[in-house]
Write an enzyme that holds these catalytic residues in place. Structure first.
Site, mmCIF file in Angstrom:
data_model
loop_
_atom_site.group_PDB
_atom_site.id
_atom_site.type_symbol
_atom_site.label_atom_id
_atom_site.label_comp_id
_atom_site.label_asym_id
_atom_site.label_seq_id
_atom_site.Cartn_x
_atom_site.Cartn_y
_atom_site.Cartn_z
ATOM 1 C CB ILE A 128 9.022 -10.217 1.010
ATOM 2 C CG1 ILE A 128 8.667 -10.175 2.499
ATOM 3 C CG2 ILE A 128 7.788 -9.919 0.158
ATOM 4 C CD1 ILE A 128 8.178 -8.827 2.986
ATOM 5 C CE1 TYR A 182 11.120 -3.889 -1.389
ATOM 6 C CE2 TYR A 182 8.970 -3.394 -2.350
ATOM 7 C CZ TYR A 182 10.228 -3.942 -2.457
ATOM 8 O OH TYR A 182 10.611 -4.535 -3.631
ATOM 9 C CE LYS A 241 10.663 -7.265 -0.958
ATOM 10 N NZ LYS A 241 9.607 -7.320 -2.003
ATOM 11 C CB THR A 272 -0.944 0.022 1.219
ATOM 12 O OG1 THR A 272 -0.170 -0.017 2.432
ATOM 13 C CG2 THR A 272 -1.897 -1.154 1.192
#
Length: 228
Positions: free
Chosen positions: A138, A68, A96, A12
């Site tokens: 991931i 991220y 991540k 998102t």
């Protein structure tokens, strides 16, 4: 490859804080377990801007959030010191980390609480990342070889380095060939080749160039996920 309770996650992130909040709220309404928030791309905020951006999202939407960091795509690097500040916000639960720099595992861990989760975004360094103290990956490769990626991660988490590296050796061609063109072009083509999704990809991404088809097929065969 998130492990534990965060099984359903949604990306998102946006380079507009208000848009990222809106998307994150929508993911919560759809019962996502967690969200993945990429650093703002193109506008290149300062570290203080990054802190305030993620802080605003976390305060606006009560859902577990994973940062991220992928500077190769965003032209923006979320530095360990800023990660440490953000880790003190209760619902920011991990990162991540896709710089490709395994040394960041120890650096981030030294600055954050023990329960702050670290995932690599680079399939090729997953074993080293986990052995350095990370929790997993991931993954792109896991889209086409999920069982092997799971087994590799579990072996590394269990400290069984030789088994983890042996599995990784069979996956290494996939780690490489799934990036012969920009992700997700090759993995979308691979999943279609495996009969798992229909053909096609949304612009501005284009279908994998024919010159790469056989190389990706060979990597899929090496991983044992394609028989033809």
């Amino acid at each position: 490859m998130l492990q534990g309770e965060y099984q359903s996650s949604s990306g998102t992130g946006a380079n507009s804080t208000s848009e990222a909040i809106e998307l994150t709220e929508y993911a919560k309404q759809l019962n996502a377990d967690a969200v993945l928030l990429v650093t703002p791309y193109y506008n290149k905020p300062t570290q203080e801007g990054l802190y305030l951006h993620f802080k605003a999202i976390a305060e606006a939407v009560d859902i577990p959030q994973i940062l991220y960091n992928v500077p190769s795509r965003t032209a923006c690097d979320l530095l360990p010191g800023t990660v440490a500040r953000l880790s003190k916000i209760d619902n920011i639960i991990g990162i991540k980390e896709a710089t490709g720099d395994v040394s960041r595992v120890k650096e981030i861990q030294s600055l954050c609480a023990d329960n702050f989760e670290l995932y690599t975004g680079e399939d090729a360094n997953t074993v080293d990342f986990i052995l350095a103290g990370g929790q997993g990956v991931i993954s792109v490769t896991a889209n086409v070889a999920p069982a092997a990626m799971h087994n590799m991660c579990q072996a590394a988490l269990d400290g069984n380095e030789s088994e983890a590296r042996a599995i990784n050796e069979t996956l290494a061609p996939l780690h490489q060939k799934l990036f012969v063109e920009s992700n997700p072009i090759p993995v979308k083509w691979a999943l279609n080749e495996m009969g798992l999704i229909p053909p096609g990809i949304r612009l501005p991404m284009t279908v994998l160039s024919e010159q790469h088809h056989e190389a990706v097929r060979e990597a899929l065969r090496a991983a044992g996920v394609l028989n033809h």
